[in-house]
Motif scaffolding. Sequence first.
Motif, PDB file in Angstrom:
ATOM      1  N   ILE A 381      37.988 -12.758 -14.132  1.00  0.00           N
ATOM      2  CA  ILE A 381      36.822 -12.736 -13.245  1.00  0.00           C
ATOM      3  C   ILE A 381      35.788 -13.688 -13.822  1.00  0.00           C
ATOM      4  CG2 ILE A 381      34.903 -11.326 -12.400  1.00  0.00           C
ATOM      5  CD1 ILE A 381      36.811  -8.930 -12.466  1.00  0.00           C
ATOM      6  N   TYR A 382      35.266 -14.563 -12.993  1.00  0.00           N
ATOM      7  CA  TYR A 382      34.302 -15.562 -13.439  1.00  0.00           C
ATOM      8  C   TYR A 382      32.881 -15.046 -13.259  1.00  0.00           C
ATOM      9  CZ  TYR A 382      31.840 -20.075 -13.669  1.00  0.00           C
ATOM     10  OH  TYR A 382      30.985 -21.094 -13.999  1.00  0.00           O
ATOM     11  N   GLN A 383      32.015 -15.308 -14.225  1.00  0.00           N
ATOM     12  CA  GLN A 383      30.645 -14.805 -14.184  1.00  0.00           C
ATOM     13  C   GLN A 383      29.991 -15.052 -12.826  1.00  0.00           C
ATOM     14  OE1 GLN A 383      29.033 -17.380 -17.402  1.00  0.00           O
ATOM     15  NE2 GLN A 383      27.647 -18.198 -15.855  1.00  0.00           N
ATOM     16  N   GLY A 384      29.345 -14.028 -12.305  1.00  0.00           N
ATOM     17  CA  GLY A 384      28.706 -14.110 -10.997  1.00  0.00           C
ATOM     18  C   GLY A 384      29.632 -13.748  -9.859  1.00  0.00           C
ATOM     19  N   GLU A 385      30.930 -13.728 -10.123  1.00  0.00           N
ATOM     20  CA  GLU A 385      31.875 -13.314  -9.091  1.00  0.00           C
ATOM     21  C   GLU A 385      31.604 -11.873  -8.683  1.00  0.00           C
ATOM     22  OE1 GLU A 385      36.736 -12.715  -8.758  1.00  0.00           O
ATOM     23  OE2 GLU A 385      35.931 -14.248 -10.102  1.00  0.00           O
ATOM     24  N   GLU A 386      31.206 -11.045  -9.671  1.00  0.00           N
ATOM     25  CA  GLU A 386      30.925  -9.636  -9.373  1.00  0.00           C
ATOM     26  C   GLU A 386      29.691  -9.478  -8.493  1.00  0.00           C
ATOM     27  OE1 GLU A 386      28.694 -10.222 -13.366  1.00  0.00           O
ATOM     28  OE2 GLU A 386      30.269 -11.187 -12.175  1.00  0.00           O
ATOM     29  N   LEU A 387      28.916 -10.543  -8.337  1.00  0.00           N
ATOM     30  CA  LEU A 387      27.735 -10.527  -7.458  1.00  0.00           C
ATOM     31  C   LEU A 387      28.043 -11.141  -6.096  1.00  0.00           C
ATOM     32  CD1 LEU A 387      25.027 -11.682 -10.043  1.00  0.00           C
ATOM     33  CD2 LEU A 387      25.744  -9.343  -9.483  1.00  0.00           C
ATOM     34  N   GLY A 388      29.271 -11.606  -5.911  1.00  0.00           N
ATOM     35  CA  GLY A 388      29.627 -12.273  -4.656  1.00  0.00           C
ATOM     36  C   GLY A 388      28.894 -13.592  -4.483  1.00  0.00           C
ATOM     37  N   LEU A 389      28.630 -14.294  -5.582  1.00  0.00           N
ATOM     38  CA  LEU A 389      27.857 -15.535  -5.478  1.00  0.00           C
ATOM     39  C   LEU A 389      28.649 -16.607  -4.739  1.00  0.00           C
ATOM     40  CD1 LEU A 389      26.187 -15.962  -8.996  1.00  0.00           C
ATOM     41  CD2 LEU A 389      25.293 -14.803  -6.957  1.00  0.00           C
ATOM     42  N   PRO A 390      28.010 -17.281  -3.782  1.00  0.00           N
ATOM     43  CA  PRO A 390      28.633 -18.453  -3.171  1.00  0.00           C
ATOM     44  C   PRO A 390      28.404 -19.676  -4.039  1.00  0.00           C
ATOM     45  CG  PRO A 390      26.503 -18.067  -2.164  1.00  0.00           C
ATOM     46  CD  PRO A 390      26.700 -16.962  -3.180  1.00  0.00           C
ATOM     47  N   GLU A 391      29.023 -20.775  -3.702  1.00  0.00           N
ATOM     48  CA  GLU A 391      28.782 -22.040  -4.386  1.00  0.00           C
ATOM     49  C   GLU A 391      27.329 -22.466  -4.168  1.00  0.00           C
ATOM     50  OE1 GLU A 391      30.687 -25.540  -6.414  1.00  0.00           O
ATOM     51  OE2 GLU A 391      30.971 -23.367  -6.263  1.00  0.00           O
ATOM     52  N   ALA A 392      26.669 -22.866  -5.238  1.00  0.00           N
ATOM     53  CA  ALA A 392      25.296 -23.359  -5.122  1.00  0.00           C
ATOM     54  C   ALA A 392      25.305 -24.811  -4.660  1.00  0.00           C
ATOM     55  CB  ALA A 392      24.576 -23.244  -6.462  1.00  0.00           C
ATOM     56  N   ASP A 393      24.317 -25.170  -3.880  1.00  0.00           N
ATOM     57  CA  ASP A 393      24.166 -26.545  -3.415  1.00  0.00           C
ATOM     58  C   ASP A 393      23.224 -27.265  -4.383  1.00  0.00           C
ATOM     59  OD1 ASP A 393      24.165 -28.878  -2.009  1.00  0.00           O
ATOM     60  OD2 ASP A 393      22.909 -28.151  -0.356  1.00  0.00           O
ATOM     61  N   VAL A 394      23.789 -28.128  -5.226  1.00  0.00           N
ATOM     62  CA  VAL A 394      22.998 -28.827  -6.232  1.00  0.00           C
ATOM     63  C   VAL A 394      22.729 -30.246  -5.743  1.00  0.00           C
ATOM     64  CG1 VAL A 394      22.909 -29.596  -8.641  1.00  0.00           C
ATOM     65  CG2 VAL A 394      24.053 -27.442  -8.055  1.00  0.00           C
ATOM     66  N   PRO A 395      21.460 -30.634  -5.589  1.00  0.00           N
ATOM     67  CA  PRO A 395      21.149 -31.996  -5.134  1.00  0.00           C
ATOM     68  C   PRO A 395      21.663 -33.039  -6.119  1.00  0.00           C
ATOM     69  CG  PRO A 395      19.200 -30.570  -5.061  1.00  0.00           C
ATOM     70  CD  PRO A 395      20.252 -29.823  -5.814  1.00  0.00           C
ATOM     71  N   PHE A 396      21.926 -34.225  -5.606  1.00  0.00           N
ATOM     72  CA  PHE A 396      22.471 -35.286  -6.452  1.00  0.00           C
ATOM     73  C   PHE A 396      21.580 -35.562  -7.657  1.00  0.00           C
ATOM     74  CE2 PHE A 396      22.958 -39.756  -7.697  1.00  0.00           C
ATOM     75  CZ  PHE A 396      24.320 -39.780  -7.978  1.00  0.00           C
ATOM     76  N   GLU A 397      20.262 -35.528  -7.458  1.00  0.00           N
ATOM     77  CA  GLU A 397      19.352 -35.864  -8.558  1.00  0.00           C
ATOM     78  C   GLU A 397      19.389 -34.822  -9.672  1.00  0.00           C
ATOM     79  OE1 GLU A 397      16.857 -34.129  -5.107  1.00  0.00           O
ATOM     80  OE2 GLU A 397      18.535 -35.535  -5.393  1.00  0.00           O
TER      81      GLU A 397
END
Length: 555
Positions: A381-397
């Motif tokens: 289990i990967y950290q944050g998976e237990e929170l149901g985290l979606p992929e974060a949108d990280v800006p290019f900068e």
Amino acid sequence: MTYQTKKVQADMAGQLDPTDKNWWRGAVIYQIYPRSYQDSNGDGIGDLTGIAQRLPHIASLGVDAVWISPFFTSPMKDFGYDVSDYCDVDPMFGSLADFDQVIETAHGLGLRVMIDLVLSHTSDQHPWFAQSRASRDNAKADWYVWADPKPDGTPPNNWLSIFGGSAWQWDGRREQYYLHNFLTSQPDLNFHNTDVQDALLDAVTFWLQRGVDGFRLDTINFYFADKALRDNPALAPEDRNNSIAPSVNPYNHQVHLYSKNQPENLEFLKRFRAVIDPFGAAAVGEVGDAQRGLEIMAEYTSGGDKVQMCYPFELLQPARLTAASAVDIFAKLNEAAPDAWPCWAYSNHDVTRHITRWDLSPAAARVYTTLLVCMRGSVCIYQGEELGLPEADVPFEDLQDPYGIEFWPEYKGRDGCRTPMVWEPSNQNGGFSSAKPWLPVSNEHLQRSVVSQEQDPGAILHHYRRALAFRRMHPPLITGTSSEVRRKGDVLWFSRAQDGKEIFCAFNLSDTPSALEMPAGDWHQTGAELGSATPSADGKLHLGPWQPCLAERDV
């Protein structure tokens, strides 16, 4: 009382049995990405002290072990997967004393500690490489994979790097190319040299003596390269979508027949196993291969004298796991590796989080969690998976990952799954740090923090705890045998059995109600806390959208 029942009771009491060399079989392992778990000193980067502070949260989930991604001395070109000293902690993460505190705290909570060993390559700033590149005749000249150019000055063969472009980098000091399957700053070690093997096994022993319980072996199938440096053949266009690299990467155009997966690796893994066995330690290998992953897992876990388990990429693929694809995966697994012990994962630090990758609703996320804890094998289990985290949108900068920077915008890299863990929603840093984090915290993640979910009985965090508790209370799910995996439409089903108990597991992997005929037998519903459907008296099973059925009987 069976051995397995005693083991479950001991583990639930937070007690570790140092004589249990099979602790890994059926274990649930929680992956920590240390840069992003907890910052304890206000520099915006997670560290070992922060991990020690947060271990009670991990223990509260009911997992068996933690796997900590690399924290070794490194220039951080690939964020720790480029090691410049295998036997020390990078100051960014703390000190060896801080690591000792992690071990002590984890063991006190009943958690074993596995660390991530990157043996296939080092940083170009490792002293070994500094000496190797200095001349062609020094004591470490042959510690890395060096080759002369072709007569026209081009690289010695057509091998490609996972990070794009040629896998060969010219070095003017030796007037030769060196191999790098990853970044140019990550030269590949020459495992054909037994001195290299000895040095790496010395590092393994260093950490075993420090108290670690096991290892995750990064890119385990990349250790050896073909001695003759033969060209890789082309991969048929219709097979290029099934790859460990994004579709925009030319790496997908080859069958990596000679640049990895070499038969000599089996003998090295036997040497590795001989080192860890006296300590009761275990290892899980990352098999980075989309075409032969299950076959390689069979080879590397066979005979009881190599690694105990491997995790293939079948459940880390972009396409959502369906009933049909699951049947196909397990059929191939049973054909290629019927006795192999897999370690299953939906998400990790290298792939888009599965909530986003598979576009899962909350109900779908729950049934996939329940499926994960019921499959034969161990679990990551990967950290944050237990929170149901979606992929974060990280800006290019804000991007840090060289992989994403190289292939932006078609591929945004791995930063979206590596953003800081969200502990509480009171500020933009999510309780991760008092300073600006190394990657931004997603606003969407703040709404799913640990504190917020602890206060919500319906949150997925509690579903993970219930699912893991259910697994621990049913030994057949931990180490039992598995029947053939079957399906009817979108319903996947199988059974697990051990010591006179059998658990029937069915999962509707769709948003449409489905029906199934229960196998004959005196089944009793269990797992009501996981939303399990109840079979009718006539043996009919009606499953709502994204609903499981868990039933048990004596056999």
